[in-house]
Design a protein around this motif. Sequence first.
Motif, mmCIF file in Angstrom:
data_model
loop_
_atom_site.group_PDB
_atom_site.id
_atom_site.type_symbol
_atom_site.label_atom_id
_atom_site.label_comp_id
_atom_site.label_asym_id
_atom_site.label_seq_id
_atom_site.Cartn_x
_atom_site.Cartn_y
_atom_site.Cartn_z
ATOM 1 N N GLU A 87 -34.570 48.824 14.497
ATOM 2 C CA GLU A 87 -35.906 48.247 14.360
ATOM 3 C C GLU A 87 -36.989 49.107 15.008
ATOM 4 O O GLU A 87 -38.117 49.155 14.515
ATOM 5 N N ILE A 88 -36.669 49.807 16.126
ATOM 6 C CA ILE A 88 -37.736 50.427 16.916
ATOM 7 C C ILE A 88 -37.824 51.945 16.805
ATOM 8 O O ILE A 88 -38.890 52.514 17.062
ATOM 9 N N VAL A 89 -36.734 52.642 16.432
ATOM 10 C CA VAL A 89 -36.810 54.102 16.438
ATOM 11 C C VAL A 89 -37.665 54.580 15.273
ATOM 12 O O VAL A 89 -37.763 53.935 14.228
ATOM 13 N N ASP A 90 -38.294 55.743 15.484
ATOM 14 C CA ASP A 90 -39.075 56.375 14.423
ATOM 15 C C ASP A 90 -38.258 57.391 13.644
ATOM 16 O O ASP A 90 -38.613 57.752 12.518
ATOM 17 N N ALA A 91 -37.178 57.875 14.271
ATOM 18 C CA ALA A 91 -36.339 58.880 13.623
ATOM 19 C C ALA A 91 -34.943 58.840 14.224
ATOM 20 O O ALA A 91 -34.761 58.455 15.380
ATOM 21 N N THR A 92 -33.972 59.244 13.422
ATOM 22 C CA THR A 92 -32.586 59.331 13.869
ATOM 23 C C THR A 92 -32.027 60.692 13.476
ATOM 24 O O THR A 92 -32.177 61.114 12.326
ATOM 25 N N ILE A 93 -31.401 61.361 14.432
ATOM 26 C CA ILE A 93 -30.731 62.641 14.178
ATOM 27 C C ILE A 93 -29.262 62.468 14.541
ATOM 28 O O ILE A 93 -28.936 62.123 15.681
ATOM 29 N N PRO A 144 -41.861 53.156 8.252
ATOM 30 C CA PRO A 144 -41.021 54.277 7.812
ATOM 31 C C PRO A 144 -40.132 54.808 8.933
ATOM 32 O O PRO A 144 -40.520 54.824 10.108
ATOM 33 N N LEU A 145 -38.932 55.230 8.558
ATOM 34 C CA LEU A 145 -37.979 55.834 9.492
ATOM 35 C C LEU A 145 -37.432 57.103 8.856
ATOM 36 O O LEU A 145 -36.930 57.084 7.730
ATOM 37 N N LEU A 146 -37.552 58.232 9.564
ATOM 38 C CA LEU A 146 -37.001 59.496 9.098
ATOM 39 C C LEU A 146 -35.634 59.714 9.734
ATOM 40 O O LEU A 146 -35.401 59.312 10.873
ATOM 41 N N TRP A 147 -34.731 60.371 9.004
ATOM 42 C CA TRP A 147 -33.396 60.586 9.559
ATOM 43 C C TRP A 147 -32.804 61.879 9.017
ATOM 44 O O TRP A 147 -33.193 62.375 7.964
ATOM 45 N N SER A 148 -31.840 62.400 9.774
ATOM 46 C CA SER A 148 -31.130 63.604 9.339
ATOM 47 C C SER A 148 -29.734 63.608 9.941
ATOM 48 O O SER A 148 -29.543 63.234 11.102
ATOM 49 N N PRO A 230 -34.317 68.354 0.570
ATOM 50 C CA PRO A 230 -34.376 69.774 0.940
ATOM 51 C C PRO A 230 -34.168 70.007 2.436
ATOM 52 O O PRO A 230 -34.969 70.675 3.094
ATOM 53 N N GLY A 231 -33.121 69.435 3.016
ATOM 54 C CA GLY A 231 -32.877 69.663 4.440
ATOM 55 C C GLY A 231 -33.516 68.627 5.322
ATOM 56 O O GLY A 231 -33.756 68.886 6.498
ATOM 57 N N ARG A 232 -33.790 67.457 4.815
ATOM 58 C CA ARG A 232 -34.351 66.391 5.648
ATOM 59 C C ARG A 232 -33.268 65.367 5.992
ATOM 60 O O ARG A 232 -32.816 65.319 7.126
ATOM 61 N N LYS A 233 -32.832 64.587 5.015
ATOM 62 C CA LYS A 233 -31.828 63.564 5.332
ATOM 63 C C LYS A 233 -30.471 64.176 5.682
ATOM 64 O O LYS A 233 -29.757 63.676 6.535
ATOM 65 N N ASN A 234 -30.090 65.193 4.955
ATOM 66 C CA ASN A 234 -28.856 65.925 5.242
ATOM 67 C C ASN A 234 -29.196 67.367 5.567
ATOM 68 O O ASN A 234 -30.166 67.924 5.039
#
Length: 391
Positions: A87-93, A144-148, A230-234
Amino acid sequence: MLTQLHLDRWADVLVRHATDIRPGKIVRITAQPAATPLLEAVHRRVLQAGGMPIVNCRPESLNEAFFELAKPDQLDWENPVTRLETEIVDATINLGASTNLRAMDKFDPAITQRAARANQKSRELFFKRAAAADDPGLAAEHTPLLWSTTLFPTDAYAQDAGMSLRDYQQFVIRACQLNQQDPVGFWQDLDRWQCQLAEELMTGRSLHFQTPAGTDLTVDISGMRWLSSPGRKNFPDGEVYSGPNLDAPNGGAEGVVFFDKRCVYQGHAVRNARIVMESGRATEVTADEGEDFLIAMLDQDDGARRIGEVAFGTNRAINKPTGQILFDEKMGGSFHLAFGAGYPETGNHNKSALHWDLIASLTGGSRVTLDGRPLCIDGEFVTMPPEVPWL
């Protein structure tokens, strides 16, 4: 050899390109201990970017202990911390670095899938927030949440790929294009090319896949959104993806698909799988290896026998399967279908605890047409401008 320069470039792509960390952004970094060299580089880069890191470094042996000891109420428990973080993170790596790819083989898939279903609400929230990052129209409902996700080379991955650790490290360096002087710039160039391919695909209504291995499959893509990966999610990457139109008269897919690449899920390998699709559902399933496991996965819930994703691999630095789907689905001259959960940002809302990418070659006599027009012949996109130069 994997040097500190490679690690720093790798971290730069994950933090600056994939998740676009800015001051004040909360970043969840999950890692397995063997990935510590990359974890340290990513952690430094997040701090330099002004991000607020949350680090979860979890030995994989804990999973083995959990499934050996967990009682039914523990298998069904939804972890509230996981839900709160989602719920709270803006991004996950995510930094994968398994040292034993067979540790989970002894467990009944029904048990591991039961635990997966317990956290399905968190997973669905994650997908919705990730979708909002790709489609601003969804941002009103979800932040929005970005992840990779990436994989750090270990002996286990190298052995599964039939390589020495040194050779596997070189493979990863090539696949990630870490010898490019400016890897971020390279992946941005790939994005521009893939966006052109996505635009072309969105002009059509129907894809027809034909391969010498036996695929003769029609996928309805009318009204669906195609996206560049292009190298964002994976990472590494190289993929243009969407999903079938499940409301189409053919249920999204009709025909036969033969997956001639070895595909691994939860440590279980499937080879030469043949699936018949009727009205958008898998009705006949056979495989030379892993057939029983494949059928069990497709039978776990109502959405698992439907297709959530259809995609083309574009990474020309990956030319053979390694046993790791993160790399294998990106192979240049291939396509893959994911059975189970779809990506809402593409317009596919299929729900399932499963999302398993199965891969097929598009080289050597293969043909893909878009509304009857040649699109991809022998793995080459015949209507596209020249591809980016891969090292």
